[in-house]
Write an enzyme that holds these catalytic residues in place. Structure first.
Site, mmCIF file in Angstrom:
data_model
loop_
_atom_site.group_PDB
_atom_site.id
_atom_site.type_symbol
_atom_site.label_atom_id
_atom_site.label_comp_id
_atom_site.label_asym_id
_atom_site.label_seq_id
_atom_site.Cartn_x
_atom_site.Cartn_y
_atom_site.Cartn_z
ATOM 1 N N SER A 71 47.891 30.824 30.379
ATOM 2 C CA SER A 71 47.454 31.709 29.291
ATOM 3 C C SER A 71 47.829 31.102 27.948
ATOM 4 C CB SER A 71 48.141 33.064 29.428
ATOM 5 O OG SER A 71 47.924 33.829 28.263
ATOM 6 N N TYR A 110 55.867 37.246 30.632
ATOM 7 C CA TYR A 110 54.520 36.716 30.912
ATOM 8 C C TYR A 110 54.381 35.268 30.411
ATOM 9 C CZ TYR A 110 49.336 36.789 30.782
ATOM 10 O OH TYR A 110 48.003 36.528 30.943
ATOM 11 N N LYS A 125 53.582 31.913 32.551
ATOM 12 C CA LYS A 125 52.342 31.170 32.302
ATOM 13 C C LYS A 125 52.619 29.715 31.909
ATOM 14 C CE LYS A 125 49.150 34.194 33.256
ATOM 15 N NZ LYS A 125 48.524 34.100 34.584
HETATM 16 P P1 NAD Z 1 42.703 42.069 35.742
HETATM 17 O O1 NAD Z 1 43.783 43.064 35.656
HETATM 18 O O2 NAD Z 1 41.297 42.544 35.608
HETATM 19 O O3 NAD Z 1 42.796 41.232 37.088
HETATM 20 C C1 NAD Z 1 44.005 40.922 37.714
HETATM 21 C C2 NAD Z 1 43.863 41.234 39.184
HETATM 22 O O4 NAD Z 1 45.040 40.818 39.882
HETATM 23 C C3 NAD Z 1 43.692 42.730 39.441
HETATM 24 O O5 NAD Z 1 42.514 42.960 40.197
HETATM 25 C C4 NAD Z 1 44.952 43.104 40.218
HETATM 26 O O6 NAD Z 1 44.748 44.144 41.165
HETATM 27 C C5 NAD Z 1 45.315 41.792 40.881
HETATM 28 N N1 NAD Z 1 46.731 41.732 41.264
HETATM 29 C C6 NAD Z 1 47.792 42.097 40.504
HETATM 30 N N2 NAD Z 1 48.931 41.911 41.182
HETATM 31 C C7 NAD Z 1 48.599 41.410 42.395
HETATM 32 C C8 NAD Z 1 49.355 41.005 43.523
HETATM 33 N N3 NAD Z 1 50.692 41.095 43.525
HETATM 34 N N4 NAD Z 1 48.692 40.511 44.589
HETATM 35 C C9 NAD Z 1 47.340 40.433 44.597
HETATM 36 N N5 NAD Z 1 46.577 40.819 43.548
HETATM 37 C C10 NAD Z 1 47.196 41.297 42.469
HETATM 38 O O7 NAD Z 1 43.008 40.979 34.588
HETATM 39 P P2 NAD Z 1 42.271 39.597 34.205
HETATM 40 O O8 NAD Z 1 42.193 39.566 32.733
HETATM 41 O O9 NAD Z 1 41.055 39.390 35.015
HETATM 42 O O10 NAD Z 1 43.399 38.552 34.640
HETATM 43 C C11 NAD Z 1 43.225 37.529 35.606
HETATM 44 C C12 NAD Z 1 44.216 36.423 35.322
HETATM 45 O O11 NAD Z 1 43.899 35.815 34.059
HETATM 46 C C13 NAD Z 1 45.661 36.892 35.207
HETATM 47 O O12 NAD Z 1 46.521 35.940 35.791
HETATM 48 C C14 NAD Z 1 45.881 36.953 33.715
HETATM 49 O O13 NAD Z 1 47.248 36.847 33.382
HETATM 50 C C15 NAD Z 1 45.064 35.768 33.272
HETATM 51 N N6 NAD Z 1 44.717 35.766 31.860
HETATM 52 C C16 NAD Z 1 43.784 36.626 31.390
HETATM 53 C C17 NAD Z 1 43.458 36.573 30.033
HETATM 54 C C18 NAD Z 1 42.391 37.439 29.436
HETATM 55 O O14 NAD Z 1 42.062 37.246 28.251
HETATM 56 N N7 NAD Z 1 41.833 38.379 30.195
HETATM 57 C C19 NAD Z 1 44.100 35.658 29.178
HETATM 58 C C20 NAD Z 1 45.028 34.801 29.713
HETATM 59 C C21 NAD Z 1 45.324 34.847 31.064
#
Ligand code: NAD
Length: 298
Positions: free
Chosen positions: A152, A165, A169
């Site tokens: 991230s 976090y 990351k």
């Molecule tokens: P999101 O909440 O839509 O998706 C995350 C998913 O992970 C959810 O469906 C959740 O149920 C699942 N999850 C959580 N804990 C879990 C576990 N212990 N075992 C199995 N599944 C689990 O969020 P997102 O934005 O799609 O995030 C996806 C990834 O991208 C994450 O790692 C997040 O940190 C990273 N990220 C997202 C952004 C952004 O701008 N959205 C930016 C940087 C990093």
């Protein structure tokens, strides 16, 4: 223009019940991959569990003519990680692609953060990536597979209220680089993304008018490319979102050397040179960095 295909490949995507992971699963399946859709099905903070989100994504893939299986395992536990890998092997017989994507948030300023918020976030992002990759590794070595880790910008650049976090990351960057080195001989390539996308994780942070421009479908093409057998590089980190993509790298400035040893005052008196960022060097591994140090001393 030839289409990148994944026929015969088996992909595990963790946290694929919502957001980015769901989109990665749909896209890989539409290009011929057989997909293990893992999701614990809890809320944004990691509370609760449900098999519905993973099952709904599987139903969507199957409706579109693809092949997928749901898994409700928790990436943060050894049993959960083992069940994810076992689901792939039992259903499809191999593993070619692992996308470590599952994540939660427990934001608190450092003054207020407690051990519970620290442990929960490190457990899902960092320990989870370790456990699932560790369980899948022998299969990835066998298939000369691909791993994509989800870092991230918050980790790479820091973010107020996210000590837990951002630590996880940035930890994934070290994990990515070391696994790239260890996977090289077997042809395993390991890269990481630092995405920006409008999901339930960022809905409170990003202005709503950016929801469409920052759609998850702007991140998935990079993940899918990094999962392809033709991907050129390993051990790299790319930021992606809203139609923009760029490499992010760690660089070392020219620095200051005094062969007969540094004093505290030398450091004070040469701070501008020590802090200079140009010209910079980017090292492929620790060996290159130590060699540069030895050369400066010679
Ligand atoms: P999101 O909440 O839509 O998706 C995350 C998913 O992970 C959810 O469906 C959740 O149920 C699942 N999850 C959580 N804990 C879990 C576990 N212990 N075992 C199995 N599944 C689990 O969020 P997102 O934005 O799609 O995030 C996806 C990834 O991208 C994450 O790692 C997040 O940190 C990273 N990220 C997202 C952004 C952004 O701008 N959205 C930016 C940087 C990093």
């Amino acid at each position: 223009m030839s289409e990148l295909r994944y026929d015969g490949k088996v992909a595990i995507i963790t946290g694929a019940g919502h957001g980015l992971g769901r989109q990665h699963a749909l896209e890989l399946a539409s290009r011929g991959a057989k997909v293990v859709v893992n999701d614990l099905g809890g809320d944004l903070h990691g509370e609760g569990a449900s098999t519905s989100p993973a099952q709904e994504v599987v139903a969507e893939i199957v409706k579109n003519g693809g092949e997928a299986v749901a898994n409700g395992g928790n990436v943060a536990t050894e049993e959960g990680a083992a069940s994810i890998v076992q689901t792939a092997i039992d259903t499809f017989g191999r593993i070619d692609i692992l996308i470590n994507n599952a994540g939660i948030l427990r934001d608190k300023s450092f003054k207020n953060i407690g051990t519970a918020e620290w442990d929960a976030v490190i457990a899902v992002h960092l320990r989870g990536a370790f456990l699932v990759t560790k369980a899948a590794w022998p299969h990835l070595v066998e298939s000369a597979g691909r791993v994509v880790n989800t870092s991230s910008p918050a980790g790479l650049f820091g973010n107020f209220g996210q000590a837990n976090y951002s630590t996880a990351k940035m930890g994934l960057v070290g994990f990515t680089r070391t696994l790239a080195a260890e996977g090289k001989k077997a042809g395993v390539k390991v890269n990481a993304i630092a995405p920006v996308a409008y999901t339930r994780m960022t809905a409170d942070l990003f202005p709503a008018e950016f929801a469409e421009k920052l759609g998850v479908e702007q991140v998935t093409p990079l993940v899918v490319f990094l999962a392809h057998e033709s991907v050129p590089d390993s051990g790299q980190v790319y930021t992606v979102g809203g139609g923009h993509i760029a490499k992010i790298f760690v660089a070392e400035g020219p620095g200051f050397t005094k062969k007969d040893g540094l004093s505290v005052e030398d450091i004070r008196d040469n701070w501008d040179q020590i802090s200079a960022q140009d010209p910079f060097a980017i090292y492929a591994n620790i060996g290159e960095q130590t060699t540069a140090t030895f050369q400066a001393l010679a």
